[in-house]
Scaffold this motif. Structure first.
Motif, mmCIF file in Angstrom:
data_model
loop_
_atom_site.group_PDB
_atom_site.id
_atom_site.type_symbol
_atom_site.label_atom_id
_atom_site.label_comp_id
_atom_site.label_asym_id
_atom_site.label_seq_id
_atom_site.Cartn_x
_atom_site.Cartn_y
_atom_site.Cartn_z
ATOM 1 N N GLY A 192 0.826 -1.192 0.000
ATOM 2 C CA GLY A 192 0.000 0.000 0.000
ATOM 3 C C GLY A 192 0.865 1.248 0.000
ATOM 4 O O GLY A 192 2.060 1.189 0.295
ATOM 5 N N PRO A 193 0.288 2.397 -0.356
ATOM 6 C CA PRO A 193 1.056 3.647 -0.326
ATOM 7 C C PRO A 193 1.528 3.975 1.080
ATOM 8 O O PRO A 193 0.835 3.699 2.060
ATOM 9 N N VAL A 194 2.700 4.581 1.159
ATOM 10 C CA VAL A 194 3.270 4.997 2.444
ATOM 11 C C VAL A 194 3.414 6.512 2.435
ATOM 12 O O VAL A 194 3.976 7.086 1.492
ATOM 13 N N LEU A 195 2.895 7.134 3.478
ATOM 14 C CA LEU A 195 2.929 8.588 3.566
ATOM 15 C C LEU A 195 4.364 9.095 3.694
ATOM 16 O O LEU A 195 5.129 8.617 4.532
ATOM 17 N N LEU A 196 4.707 10.074 2.843
ATOM 18 C CA LEU A 196 6.019 10.708 2.924
ATOM 19 C C LEU A 196 5.934 12.035 3.682
ATOM 20 O O LEU A 196 6.758 12.309 4.564
ATOM 21 N N VAL A 197 4.955 12.853 3.330
ATOM 22 C CA VAL A 197 4.887 14.185 3.927
ATOM 23 C C VAL A 197 3.486 14.755 3.776
ATOM 24 O O VAL A 197 2.729 14.353 2.873
ATOM 25 N N THR A 198 3.120 15.666 4.654
ATOM 26 C CA THR A 198 1.897 16.455 4.535
ATOM 27 C C THR A 198 2.283 17.931 4.532
ATOM 28 O O THR A 198 3.068 18.360 5.389
ATOM 29 N N VAL A 199 1.764 18.683 3.580
ATOM 30 C CA VAL A 199 1.970 20.131 3.566
ATOM 31 C C VAL A 199 0.624 20.812 3.736
ATOM 32 O O VAL A 199 -0.388 20.339 3.200
ATOM 33 N N VAL A 200 0.630 21.896 4.492
ATOM 34 C CA VAL A 200 -0.618 22.524 4.900
ATOM 35 C C VAL A 200 -0.686 23.996 4.515
ATOM 36 O O VAL A 200 -1.729 24.490 4.101
ATOM 37 N N THR A 201 0.422 24.687 4.642
ATOM 38 C CA THR A 201 0.433 26.135 4.450
ATOM 39 C C THR A 201 0.903 26.487 3.045
ATOM 40 O O THR A 201 1.896 25.921 2.557
ATOM 41 N N GLY A 202 0.220 27.419 2.389
ATOM 42 C CA GLY A 202 0.632 27.877 1.068
ATOM 43 C C GLY A 202 2.071 28.357 1.095
ATOM 44 O O GLY A 202 2.455 29.125 1.982
#
Lengths: 112, 111
Positions: B42-52
């Protein structure tokens, strides 16, 4: 458990049979998602659960597909009267917040 | 309908080269994630970005979220064979009800 567990890992069935796919999410994760991934393609959203309710069923491709979740834990995706076009990998993911989903290894379904 | 387009679809480069993968949409997302998927997993999370405008670095990987929160890029420096895989971006709206996935970039690093 430590991660999202899906069973079976592989399922071969004959056209017209019903199949049940199981997902055990990470303990405490309130959100649960099902996706379909055809060979060489991206993920197709099927359904989302928040707790035991499914506020978004918009991705289910037909009325042959249904899913339920009990005890804010295990979820089952059922496909009735399977067709060859249902052949794909079915992925389950759980999360605490929408920003980070943790996926199982998937169930590879082959409809002959 | 919200759509996420990834480019290129396929990329094959030599080990040691740099590359950039793009994820574009006409919709605004509250957050955007990048995942890597290897065959049979399954896909593995690398990163989450939140702010422009946000930039996050993970070793040789640099992720950027567009100022308008409609697009993102993933830059890999000095690619290694272990970077081979399917890279997926995924956008989340204001609610948790649906995560939109891009169609993916299949990356192959040649030794």
């Amino acid at each position: 458990g430590a991660g999202v567990s899906q069973s079976p890992s592989n399922k071969v069935t004959e056209k017209g049979k019903d199949v049940e796919l199981r997902c055990d999410p990470i303990s405490g994760h309130t959100a649960l998602y099902w996706y379909r991934q055809r060979l060489g393609q991206g993920l197709e959203f099927l359904i989302y659960f928040q707790g035991n309710s499914a506020p978004d069923k918009s991705g289910l491709p037909s009325d042959r597909f249904s899913a339920e979740r009990t005890g804010e834990s295990v979820s089952t995706l059922t496909i009735q009267r399977t067709q060859q076009e249902d052949s794909a990998v079915y992925l389950c993911a759980s999360s605490l917040v929408a920003r980070a989903q943790y996926f199982g290894a998937g169930t590879r379904l082959s409809v002959l | 309908t919200q759509l996420l387009e990834q480019s290129p679809q396929f990329l094959s480069i030599q080990e040691g080269e740099n590359l950039t993968v793009y994820c574009n949409s006409s919709s605004v997302f509250s957050s955007l994630q990048w995942y890597r998927q290897e065959p049979g997993e399954g896909p593995v999370l690398l990163v989450t970005v939140v702010t422009g405008g946000e930039v996050k670095k993970l070793k040789r990987l640099t992720f950027q979220f567009g100022d308008a929160r409609k697009d993102s890029s993933l830059h890999i420096t000095a690619a290694q064979t272990g970077d081979t895989g399917l890279y997926l971006c995924a956008g989340a709206g204001s609610s948790a009800s649906k995560i939109i996935f891009g169609s993916g970039t299949r990356l192959s690093i040649r030794p």
